[in-house]
Scaffold this motif. Structure first.
Motif, PDB file in Angstrom:
ATOM      1  N   GLN A   1      -2.590  -2.164  13.214  1.00  0.00           N
ATOM      2  CA  GLN A   1      -1.894  -1.437  12.151  1.00  0.00           C
ATOM      3  C   GLN A   1      -2.883  -0.457  11.543  1.00  0.00           C
ATOM      4  OE1 GLN A   1       1.452  -1.850  11.234  1.00  0.00           O
ATOM      5  NE2 GLN A   1       1.524  -3.116  13.078  1.00  0.00           N
ATOM      6  N   CYS A   2      -2.409   0.764  11.254  1.00  0.00           N
ATOM      7  CA  CYS A   2      -3.302   1.779  10.692  1.00  0.00           C
ATOM      8  C   CYS A   2      -2.665   2.406   9.466  1.00  0.00           C
ATOM      9  CB  CYS A   2      -3.595   2.872  11.719  1.00  0.00           C
ATOM     10  SG  CYS A   2      -4.570   2.289  13.114  1.00  0.00           S
ATOM     11  N   TRP A   3      -3.503   2.692   8.496  1.00  0.00           N
ATOM     12  CA  TRP A   3      -3.088   3.402   7.289  1.00  0.00           C
ATOM     13  C   TRP A   3      -3.755   4.758   7.355  1.00  0.00           C
ATOM     14  CZ3 TRP A   3      -4.909   2.156   1.659  1.00  0.00           C
ATOM     15  CH2 TRP A   3      -4.138   2.883   0.743  1.00  0.00           C
TER      16      TRP A   3
ATOM     17  N   TYR B   1       2.010   3.654   3.262  1.00  0.00           N
ATOM     18  CA  TYR B   1       1.763   2.907   4.503  1.00  0.00           C
ATOM     19  C   TYR B   1       3.086   2.397   5.048  1.00  0.00           C
ATOM     20  CZ  TYR B   1       0.775  -1.071   7.495  1.00  0.00           C
ATOM     21  OH  TYR B   1       0.774  -1.944   8.526  1.00  0.00           O
TER      22      TYR B   1
ATOM     23  N   MET C   1       0.842  -1.199   0.000  1.00  0.00           N
ATOM     24  CA  MET C   1       0.000   0.000   0.000  1.00  0.00           C
ATOM     25  C   MET C   1       0.877   1.249   0.000  1.00  0.00           C
ATOM     26  SD  MET C   1      -3.028  -1.095   2.601  1.00  0.00           S
ATOM     27  CE  MET C   1      -1.961  -1.720   3.877  1.00  0.00           C
TER      28      MET C   1
END
Length: 183
Positions: free
Chosen positions: A145-147, A131, A128
């Motif tokens: 996990q965060c985008w 990211y 991604m």
């Protein structure tokens, strides 16, 4: 009543005998008048051009002053030159520790980076765009996990594999996802 020929303009004596000399004199007066007019016009034009050039010269002078000022600033900001040291003071500058032989020390073993750390530092491409995963102190993936670009968060295991049904808008509840994954 007076005769119209007796007006003040007609009282001047007329020269009828020498008409050629009066024409020459009239031509001279006309030529001198024309020459004087041209000289005055030339002087006016010269003064006008000087006035215009004076503005340009003052502009050039101000630009020149500005460039000189910038040149002075550039030399003032330049790093100082290295000064030559006399060779007789060189022994005073030498460190005694340098002359002693040191035992070769063993370098600390380099720790290999985990997959998470490699992805977080950009050494390995991530699928991604923009990211970067977050890793814990052991180099494993954090449970959440965060985008940030998509405002999405999800839960992962220690190897980074996404847990089923854990995708959320904003923070994910990874406590439930882990329990669901264990069953």
């Amino acid at each position: 009543m007076s005769d119209p020929q007796d007006g003040p303009l007609l009282r001047t004596p007329s020269v009828t005998t020498s008409t050629g000399s009066s024409n020459k004199q009239a031509l001279k007066v006309t030529a001198l008048t024309l020459l004087a007019t041209l000289l005055i016009a030339g002087q006016a034009f010269t003064a006008y051009m000087l006035f215009n050039q004076k503005e340009r010269l003052s502009t050039l002078e101000s630009h020149s002053t500005r460039l000189e000022e910038l040149g002075r600033r550039a030399t003032a900001m330049r790093s100082p030159m290295k000064m030559a040291l006399p060779m007789n003071s060189l022994p005073l500058l030498m460190d005694d520790a340098v002359t002693e032989k040191k035992a070769p020390s063993t370098p600390a073993p380099k720790k290999e980076l985990t997959q998470c750390q490699q992805e977080a530092t950009g050494l390995v491409d991530v699928r991604m765009h923009s990211y970067k995963p977050t890793c814990d102190e052991n180099g494993d993936y954090e449970p959440q996990q965060c985008w940030d670009a998509a405002n999405k968060c999800w839960c992962v295991d220690k190897s980074g594999a996404m847990l089923e049904n854990s995708m959320a808008d904003g923070p994910a509840d990874c406590g439930k996802a882990k329990v669901g994954a264990l069953e």
